[in-house]
Design a protein around this motif. Structure first.
Motif, mmCIF file in Angstrom:
data_model
loop_
_atom_site.group_PDB
_atom_site.id
_atom_site.type_symbol
_atom_site.label_atom_id
_atom_site.label_comp_id
_atom_site.label_asym_id
_atom_site.label_seq_id
_atom_site.Cartn_x
_atom_site.Cartn_y
_atom_site.Cartn_z
ATOM 1 N N ALA A 1 9.829 0.763 -1.465
ATOM 2 C CA ALA A 1 8.555 0.069 -1.672
ATOM 3 C C ALA A 1 7.490 0.586 -0.716
ATOM 4 C CB ALA A 1 8.750 -1.423 -1.469
ATOM 5 N N VAL A 2 6.251 0.568 -1.207
ATOM 6 C CA VAL A 2 5.077 0.886 -0.395
ATOM 7 C C VAL A 2 4.427 -0.452 -0.073
ATOM 8 C CG1 VAL A 2 2.873 2.095 -0.343
ATOM 9 C CG2 VAL A 2 4.798 3.076 -1.600
ATOM 10 N N THR A 3 4.269 -0.766 1.209
ATOM 11 C CA THR A 3 3.771 -2.072 1.616
ATOM 12 C C THR A 3 2.270 -2.013 1.895
ATOM 13 O OG1 THR A 3 5.902 -2.525 2.620
ATOM 14 C CG2 THR A 3 4.108 -3.979 3.231
ATOM 15 N N GLY A 4 1.585 -2.991 1.363
ATOM 16 C CA GLY A 4 0.145 -3.113 1.588
ATOM 17 C C GLY A 4 -0.189 -4.494 2.117
ATOM 18 N N HIS B 1 -0.449 2.626 -7.094
ATOM 19 C CA HIS B 1 -0.656 1.209 -7.359
ATOM 20 C C HIS B 1 -1.231 0.503 -6.134
ATOM 21 C CE1 HIS B 1 2.094 0.825 -11.133
ATOM 22 N NE2 HIS B 1 1.061 1.635 -11.294
ATOM 23 N N LEU B 2 -0.846 0.940 -4.948
ATOM 24 C CA LEU B 2 -1.437 0.404 -3.726
ATOM 25 C C LEU B 2 -2.939 0.707 -3.706
ATOM 26 C CD1 LEU B 2 -1.306 -0.792 -0.839
ATOM 27 C CD2 LEU B 2 -0.689 1.504 -0.055
ATOM 28 N N ARG B 3 -3.295 1.936 -4.057
ATOM 29 C CA ARG B 3 -4.710 2.343 -4.065
ATOM 30 C C ARG B 3 -5.509 1.562 -5.101
ATOM 31 N NH1 ARG B 3 -8.045 5.280 -6.805
ATOM 32 N NH2 ARG B 3 -6.539 6.046 -8.304
ATOM 33 N N LEU B 4 -4.909 1.289 -6.261
ATOM 34 C CA LEU B 4 -5.619 0.565 -7.317
ATOM 35 C C LEU B 4 -5.811 -0.916 -6.987
ATOM 36 C CD1 LEU B 4 -3.905 2.062 -10.487
ATOM 37 C CD2 LEU B 4 -6.253 2.476 -9.709
ATOM 38 N N SER B 5 -4.888 -1.513 -6.262
ATOM 39 C CA SER B 5 -4.944 -2.951 -6.004
ATOM 40 C C SER B 5 -5.704 -3.323 -4.754
ATOM 41 C CB SER B 5 -3.523 -3.504 -5.881
ATOM 42 O OG SER B 5 -2.884 -3.444 -7.115
ATOM 43 N N GLU B 6 -5.694 -2.476 -3.754
ATOM 44 C CA GLU B 6 -6.322 -2.833 -2.493
ATOM 45 C C GLU B 6 -7.469 -1.875 -2.182
ATOM 46 O OE1 GLU B 6 -3.426 -3.245 0.607
ATOM 47 O OE2 GLU B 6 -2.183 -4.581 -0.574
#
Length: 72
Positions: free
Chosen positions: A53-56, A66-71
């Motif tokens: 997992a990549v944690t944001g 998906h991290l870039r798109l959401s945060e």
């Protein structure tokens, strides 16, 4: 008679070879997979192992995209 003796020696060799392989398999315990927590991607909902997992700031993601798109 010569063929029969050759067959007996061949069968004994195969039997010994298989016994050695079976003994090696018994000596090594089977590897059990490590249990990990499954996390849900905040963007798409896919479940992934915690080690991948990549944690944001808002949660865990399945990939950096998906991290870039959401945060922000």
């Amino acid at each position: 008679m010569k063929a029969l003796l050759l067959l007996a020696v061949l069968l004994a060799g195969v039997w010994l070879w298989r016994q050695r392989g079976a003994a090696a398999n018994l000596a090594q315990p089977p590897k059990t997979p490590l249990q990990q927590d499954m996390l849900r991607c905040h963007q798409c909902g896919m479940h992934i192992p915690s080690s991948e997992a990549v944690t944001g700031e808002l949660g865990s993601y399945c990939c950096a995209e998906h991290l870039r798109l959401s945060e922000p």
